[in-house]
Design an enzyme around this catalytic site. Structure first.
Site, PDB file in Angstrom:
ATOM      1  N   HIS A   1      -7.973   1.573  10.393  1.00 33.95           N
ATOM      2  CA  HIS A   1      -7.563   1.122   9.060  1.00 33.95           C
ATOM      3  C   HIS A   1      -7.654   2.273   8.061  1.00 33.95           C
ATOM      4  CE1 HIS A   1      -6.656  -1.542   5.781  1.00 33.95           C
ATOM      5  NE2 HIS A   1      -7.821  -1.362   5.213  1.00 33.95           N
TER       6      HIS A   1
ATOM      7  N   HIS B   1      -6.296  -3.631  -4.054  1.00 32.03           N
ATOM      8  CA  HIS B   1      -5.197  -4.532  -4.421  1.00 32.03           C
ATOM      9  C   HIS B   1      -5.598  -5.356  -5.637  1.00 32.03           C
ATOM     10  CE1 HIS B   1      -2.263  -4.816  -0.855  1.00 32.03           C
ATOM     11  NE2 HIS B   1      -3.078  -3.825  -0.541  1.00 32.03           N
TER      12      HIS B   1
ATOM     13  N   ALA C   1       3.511  -1.549   3.673  1.00 30.06           N
ATOM     14  CA  ALA C   1       3.157  -0.547   4.675  1.00 30.06           C
ATOM     15  C   ALA C   1       3.045  -1.301   5.990  1.00 30.06           C
ATOM     16  CB  ALA C   1       1.837   0.125   4.329  1.00 30.06           C
TER      17      ALA C   1
ATOM     18  N   TYR D   1      -3.727 -13.687   5.836  1.00 27.17           N
ATOM     19  CA  TYR D   1      -4.983 -13.331   6.515  1.00 27.17           C
ATOM     20  C   TYR D   1      -6.190 -13.354   5.594  1.00 27.17           C
ATOM     21  CZ  TYR D   1      -4.313  -8.479   4.805  1.00 27.17           C
ATOM     22  OH  TYR D   1      -4.144  -7.367   4.037  1.00 27.17           O
ATOM     23  N   GLU D   2      -5.970 -13.470   4.296  1.00 28.89           N
ATOM     24  CA  GLU D   2      -7.085 -13.620   3.367  1.00 28.89           C
ATOM     25  C   GLU D   2      -7.525 -15.078   3.262  1.00 28.89           C
ATOM     26  OE1 GLU D   2      -6.506 -10.718  -0.215  1.00 28.89           O
ATOM     27  OE2 GLU D   2      -4.519 -11.120   0.619  1.00 28.89           O
TER      28      GLU D   2
ATOM     29  N   MET E   1       2.078  -7.578   8.145  1.00 35.75           N
ATOM     30  CA  MET E   1       1.376  -8.837   7.854  1.00 35.75           C
ATOM     31  C   MET E   1       1.776  -9.418   6.501  1.00 35.75           C
ATOM     32  SD  MET E   1      -2.395  -7.523   9.010  1.00 35.75           S
ATOM     33  CE  MET E   1      -2.579  -6.401  10.403  1.00 35.75           C
ATOM     34  N   SER E   2       2.900  -9.001   5.972  1.00 36.86           N
ATOM     35  CA  SER E   2       3.306  -9.499   4.649  1.00 36.86           C
ATOM     36  C   SER E   2       4.809  -9.760   4.661  1.00 36.86           C
ATOM     37  CB  SER E   2       2.949  -8.463   3.575  1.00 36.86           C
ATOM     38  OG  SER E   2       3.728  -7.287   3.726  1.00 36.86           O
TER      39      SER E   2
ATOM     40  N   HIS F   1      -2.160 -12.270   1.006  1.00 33.91           N
ATOM     41  CA  HIS F   1      -1.711 -12.426   2.393  1.00 33.91           C
ATOM     42  C   HIS F   1      -2.259 -13.715   3.011  1.00 33.91           C
ATOM     43  CE1 HIS F   1      -2.049  -8.107   1.400  1.00 33.91           C
ATOM     44  NE2 HIS F   1      -1.005  -7.921   2.196  1.00 33.91           N
TER      45      HIS F   1
ATOM     46  N   SER G   1       0.841  -1.207   0.000  1.00 33.25           N
ATOM     47  CA  SER G   1       0.000   0.000   0.000  1.00 33.25           C
ATOM     48  C   SER G   1       0.865   1.241   0.000  1.00 33.25           C
ATOM     49  CB  SER G   1      -0.929   0.070   1.216  1.00 33.25           C
ATOM     50  OG  SER G   1      -1.153  -1.172   1.763  1.00 33.25           O
TER      51      SER G   1
ATOM     52  N   ASN H   1       1.544   3.834  10.478  1.00 31.45           N
ATOM     53  CA  ASN H   1       0.955   4.156  11.786  1.00 31.45           C
ATOM     54  C   ASN H   1       1.944   3.749  12.860  1.00 31.45           C
ATOM     55  OD1 ASN H   1      -0.121   1.333  10.780  1.00 31.45           O
ATOM     56  ND2 ASN H   1      -0.022   1.207  12.999  1.00 31.45           N
TER      57      ASN H   1
END
Ligand code: 8IG
Length: 272
Positions: A247, A64, A116, A88-89, A211-212, A86, A32, A235
């Site tokens: 988010h 994405h 990010a 988480y998907e 997370m990546s 990811h 991102s 952040n």
């Protein structure tokens, strides 16, 4: 039996046929903010939707869209992957690693992973870019899980001593001395961390949380590519600043940084 390496080879052959590119030099996975800035690298001569290539799963994150953009930057043939996927998907580690395996199979000997992330150090606020020096994989999985890769590929017990290339990091820091280096801690997500988890990550030596990146880095290194990682801090991590994480704010930080991230990519790609 079909291996993840067969799938990557098929997808690489399909990509070659679609683009006419025989051999990529550099693959860049766009996180991102980076995705929005990457136009600064130039106009792609080819855009291939990843949904049309073997083994690719569709991103479910808004914005994405899955595509591979091909372009020349100076004398380098570059592939931009827009639309990383990811864990988480609901994807497996092999599915997360597939785009990078495909681009390495299509010739790329250098892989730049951008993302990010959250920042653990209050001095590195939103908008800071950090060069990944090393990572801590807290996803509890690995793209190397499963059968040993077929010969002539290296074994699954891949050495990660110099996972993030010393040579590439040195070139980046020479060209952009304002950047600092940090350790990226990879969580599964998609929830953000608790303040206690961030305290743990800090104690472990972490600088960034995300997370990546970690699984892609391992897969690229296993295939012998040189790996570079660049993180945009979007952040401050949970408990570092007073307010809660949103988010939407995270996305806004990426949008705001896009132009400077594009300029940074345009500056760095020629020196890699
Ligand atoms: I942007 O604070 C972004 N991605 N794990 N924690 C984790 N991933 C992130 C964060 C964060 N911010």
């Amino acid at each position: 039996m079909t291996t993840p390496y067969d799938l990557a080879q098929w997808a690489a052959d399909e990509l070659r046929a679609r683009t006419g590119v025989d051999h990529y030099d550099l693959a860049i996975v766009l996180g991102s903010g980076w995705r929005e800035g990457a136009g600064a690298l130039g106009t792609p001569h080819s855009v291939v939707p990843t949904g049309s290539l073997t083994g690719f799963v569709s991103p479910t994150v808004a914005g994405h869209d899955g595509k591979i953009l091909s372009l020349k930057v100076g004398d380098k043939q570059v592939a931009l992957l827009s639309g990383r996927v990811h864990l988480y998907e609901g994807n497996t580690a092999a599915q997360v690693a597939h785009p990078v395996r495909t681009l390495v199979a299509a010739g790329a000997r250098q892989v730049l992973l951008t993302n990010a992330c959250g920042g653990i150090n209050p001095e590195l606020g939103p908008g800071s870019v950090v060069v990944i020096k090393d990572h801590i994989n807290l996803t509890a999985t690995s793209p190397m899980e499963g059968d040993n890769p077929p010969a002539p590929l290296a074994s699954r017990f891949v050495d990660l001593t110099d996972l993030y290339s010393r040579a590439l990091r040195a070139r980046v820091l020479e060209a952009a001395p304002q950047l600092t280096e940090g350790v990226y801690v990879g969580f599964r997500g998609p929830h953000y961390e608790t303040p206690a988890e961030i305290a743990m990550a800090r104690t472990m030596g972490g600088t960034l949380v995300g997370m990546s990146t970690v699984l892609e880095a391992i897969a690229a290194r296993h295939l012998g590519a040189e790996v570079l990682g660049l993180s945009l801090v979007s952040n401050l991590a949970a408990g570092v600043a007073a307010q809660a994480l949103s988010h939407l704010e995270v996305l806004a930080a990426g949008q705001e940084a896009a132009a400077s991230l594009g300029a940074l990519l345009a500056q760095l790609v020629p020196v890699l």
